[in-house]
Design a protein around this motif. Structure first.
Motif, PDB file in Angstrom:
ATOM      1  N   GLU A  29      57.884  39.652  35.783  1.00  0.00           N
ATOM      2  CA  GLU A  29      58.534  38.920  36.949  1.00  0.00           C
ATOM      3  C   GLU A  29      58.011  37.490  36.784  1.00  0.00           C
ATOM      4  OE1 GLU A  29      59.230  38.847  41.650  1.00  0.00           O
ATOM      5  OE2 GLU A  29      58.412  40.710  40.769  1.00  0.00           O
TER       6      GLU A  29
ATOM      7  N   GLU B  31      51.021  37.528  45.641  1.00  0.00           N
ATOM      8  CA  GLU B  31      50.737  38.770  46.380  1.00  0.00           C
ATOM      9  C   GLU B  31      49.543  38.645  47.457  1.00  0.00           C
ATOM     10  OE1 GLU B  31      49.271  41.988  44.041  1.00  0.00           O
ATOM     11  OE2 GLU B  31      47.571  41.009  43.146  1.00  0.00           O
TER      12      GLU B  31
ATOM     13  N   LEU C  22      47.172  39.309  38.153  1.00  0.00           N
ATOM     14  CA  LEU C  22      47.385  40.611  37.533  1.00  0.00           C
ATOM     15  C   LEU C  22      46.103  40.816  36.362  1.00  0.00           C
ATOM     16  CD1 LEU C  22      51.248  40.173  37.255  1.00  0.00           C
ATOM     17  CD2 LEU C  22      49.944  41.461  38.923  1.00  0.00           C
TER      18      LEU C  22
ATOM     19  N   ALA D  64      55.644  43.778  36.889  1.00  0.00           N
ATOM     20  CA  ALA D  64      55.090  42.510  37.915  1.00  0.00           C
ATOM     21  C   ALA D  64      54.887  41.417  36.850  1.00  0.00           C
ATOM     22  CB  ALA D  64      53.710  42.757  38.806  1.00  0.00           C
TER      23      ALA D  64
END
Length: 733
Positions: free
Chosen positions: A712, A675, A697, A709
């Motif tokens: 994934e 990201e 994260l 997220a």
């Protein structure tokens, strides 16, 4: 200004350097490297070739010889200015001469001048150097043959000096007009497990059943357009060792070369009760290079990440791993500097999130590389009470005032520990390693994502260790033997990290053949003592490697002493020259010169000068004007390692990872994009490692929120991730 992307000679004429052949002899933790450069003058006039090239910052050049036809000439070490004048006089009179000198600005850059080479003539130039092998986070020993020589930014108003500051000609990837061959022979007291490299190798060939001797070669056809790294793995790497090397037979007893020299490899072991209570306090200042050169790719390989992207990834790992309750700030620098926060802030979820958003927006947009000003600003700010200040410097190391930076870091080492990260190939080892050494910290070289995580976590673990103080070294030798330390006093120790000591042994014992060294220090206000015994009997077949490394260590200490005294301390420079000439080891005050007499006849015709190119990573045209002439170098990696997660939650990403059974998923998952920078995979923005995705994260507390997220990244659905979760555990535990 330096044109980093252009022709090397006028009218596209051939460059005289044709090939480089390297032979490496490794003995445990040290190596001797012999390089032979083949030149050929294919022009119609006599030629002077100038080759500016990088060497490891800790290397000591100890032999230089030339061969033209069947005649070999071994160079001698002279005072530098005297050698330069002799070289110029010889060329003026039509004689052939060769001059090898260390840069005045940085000890990891050398300039070789091949003078008055007649038309059609071939010449062979050989140089040997000795170097220590750095211990890596995964216990590998690293030898780097630097190829990349980036132009170094010279801050405005600085005196670039004259030595070694010849124009650096560089060429794009794939255009280097010379090749490299490399073979290595490895010997160790402990079995050799494996040898790895960032470049293709032929299979490892063991020479005995104990696997303590082996040979390995670089696969044929390597174009020397990037650094070559060898990683050596031994069994029991962390065992303390001692090597006593016999005196040089022709040297005068009582001199450095005329006495035995001992090299000790120490691995301090800290008490478990102290290590279990490692501090969570500290002020962490991350000083990040945002100069234009940080937009260059990490290396010359395909799909290479840019350097500023690697710095962002490294910062991500560090910010996610800081202990709660500490303080931090991030300072970006170039031609100017700016901070994320007006002053350091307490580490929390809020401040971490705010910092990460700014890290994602961080670009290489602050001009040239001027490290001194942000460092001076940091050193002028008062430290926080009970929060030891730790500096983490991230840079590609492209500066021309290395020695000035190191002097400033050393002057403030009492209140600031400094850890350094060299980002990308070409980062100056003299700057990166020197900053950590003078600042009481540890250095790392980041050239890709493959080994980044263990390196980053090792530096953070070291930073969280309590500072070792009151270090003393006591030598215990038999009557009749005296010890002269060659190494400067030990100023920093870390758990499990090697410390090397050199000492000269004078005299003989009538009976006892054993000696020992005792290292005492205080750690968390507790006295600690480590001892190593060694035999005074010299080892066999070590040559003079240990003597030369000992001489190099003493020379570097004296050079630092001379600089800090602004040249006013009498006798220091003369002592360096005397030691350099005696040991045959290079210094900033000396140079190697070889004279080849051509049957009394002068070389006829006007002499041309040619710059031999050095490979460079691409520098955008709009950034080229930021660089002024000076010099640089460095690194690269490769191979799978076990990666431990930061903070309390840890697991092996190649193992099963408990009830979720995600080990195979991680090994099979294609590289996911972070990201971090929502961009497609390109040479400047390659796809990201799943581990970095997972860490991105993570919360400041070390936990993860069970959300889409996370699922994934793990390659699962939310239901699959939630199913094995114990009932009492909430989504944010």
């Amino acid at each position: 200004m330096v044109n980093c992307y252009g022709l090397v000679t006028v009218k596209n004429k051939p460059v005289p350097l044709k090939s480089i052949a390297v032979e490496v002899s490794v003995q445990g933790h040290v190596a001797t490297v012999s390089s032979t450069l083949q030149y050929e003058n294919q022009e119609e006039n006599p030629l002077e070739a100038i080759f500016v090239f990088p060497l490891p910052g800790e290397a000591a050049v100890c032999r230089f010889r030339t061969k033209i036809g069947q005649t070999e000439v071994v160079a001698e070490v002279q005072e530098k200015q005297k050698a330069r004048e002799q070289y110029d006089d010889l060329l003026s009179s039509g004689q052939q001469a060769f001059l090898l000198e260390e840069s005045d600005e940085s000890p990891d850059v050398f300039k070789l001048s091949v003078g008055s080479l007649p038309p059609g003539e071939k010449a062979s130039v050989s140089l040997d150097y000795v170097t220590e092998l750095a211990v890596q986070a995964d216990d590998g020993l690293r030898l780097c043959l630097p190829a990349v020589l980036n132009p170094r930014y010279q801050p405005q108003g600085s005196d670039s000096g004259s030595g070694g500051s010849a124009l650096v000609s560089s060429v794009p990837t794939g255009s280097v007009p010379y090749s490299l061959s490399l073979s290595a022979r490895v010997s160790s007291l402990h079995p050799i497990c494996r040898v790895e490299s960032n470049c293709p190798l032929d299979p490892l060939n063991y020479l005995n059943t104990e696997k303590t001797q082996a040979t390995v070669s670089l696969a044929a056809g390597h174009q020397f357009d990037r650094d070559v790294e060898l990683l050596l793995y031994y069994q029991d790497t962390h065992q303390p060792t001692a090597i006593v090397e016999a005196a040089q037979a022709s040297a005068k007893p009582g001199s450095l070369m005329g006495d035995p020299v001992v090299m000790l490899s120490l691995y301090p072991e800290f008490p478990n009760d102290v290590m279990s209570s490692m501090t969570s306090l500290g002020e962490f200042l991350f000083v990040v290079d945002r100069s234009g050169s940080m937009s260059c790719p990490m290396h010359n390989g395909s799909v290479a990440q840019d350097r500023i992207g690697s710095a962002r990834d490294t910062l991500l790992l560090l910010l996610k791993s800081l202990p709660m309750g500490c303080y931090f700030n991030i300072i970006g620098f170039g031609s100017r500097y700016e901070s994320f926060f007006p002053k350091s802030v307490e580490y929390s979820q809020k401040t971490m999130d705010e910092a990460l958003q700014k890290v994602k927006a961080m670009r290489a947009d602050l001009g040239g590389t001027e490290i001194l000003q942000p460092l001076k600003h940091i050193y002028s700010q008062p430290c926080l009470p009970d929060q030891p200040r730790q500096l983490f410097l991230f840079t590609d190391g492209e500066v021309g005032n290395t020695k000035e930076v190191l002097d400033l870091v050393k002057a403030n080492a009492g209140s600031h520990r400094c850890f350094s990260f060299g980002i990308g190939e070409g980062a100056s080892s003299a700057l990166i390693s020197g900053v950590a050494k003078q600042g009481g910290g540890h250095s790392q070289f980041i050239t890709g994502q493959d080994r980044m995580q263990p390196k980053v976590m090792q530096s953070l673990r070291f930073a969280l260790q309590p500072a070792v103080v009151n270090i003393s070294v006591k030598w215990n030798v038999p009557k009749g033997v005296s010890v002269t330390p060659l190494s400067p006093p030990i100023r920093v120790l870390f758990q499990g990290q090697r410390a090397l000591l050199y000492a000269q042994l004078t005299g003989k014992s009538s009976g006892d053949t054993e000696g020992s060294v005792t290292v005492k220090y205080s750690l968390a206000e507790q006295p600690v003592e480590n001892q190593l015994s060694f035999s005074l009997k010299p080892a066999e077949d070590t040559g003079l490697t240990v003597h030369r490394l000992g001489a190099r260590t003493l020379i570097r200490s004296l050079e630092m002493e001379e600089r800090q005294g602004d040249g006013k301390k009498k006798g220091v420079q003369e002592k360096v020259v005397e030691l350099s000439v005696q040991s045959g080891v290079s210094s900033v005050f000396t140079a190697f010169i070889a004279v080849h007499k051509v049957d009394g006849e002068a070389v006829q015709g006007p002499m041309l000068r040619r710059q031999v190119p050095t490979p460079s990573v691409f520098v955008p045209l709009k950034q080229q004007a930021l660089f002024k002439t000076s010099l640089s170098r460095r690194t690269v990696c490769g191979a799978a390692v076990n990666m431990s997660m930061p903070k309390k939650m840890s697991f092996n990403v190649q193992a099963d990872m408990g009830p979720l059974g995600l080990g195979s998923k991680f090994s099979k998952m294609s590289k996911l994009q972070s990201e971090d920078l929502d961009c497609p995979a390109t040479a400047s923005n390659p796809v990201k490692d799943p581990l970095l995705q997972l860490i991105s994260l993570q919360k400041a507390s070390g936990s993860w929120v069970l959300e889409a997220a996370l699922a994934e990244v793990l390659g699962k659905t939310e239901e699959e991730v939630a199913k094995p979760k114990p009932a009492p555990v909430g989504p944010q535990k």
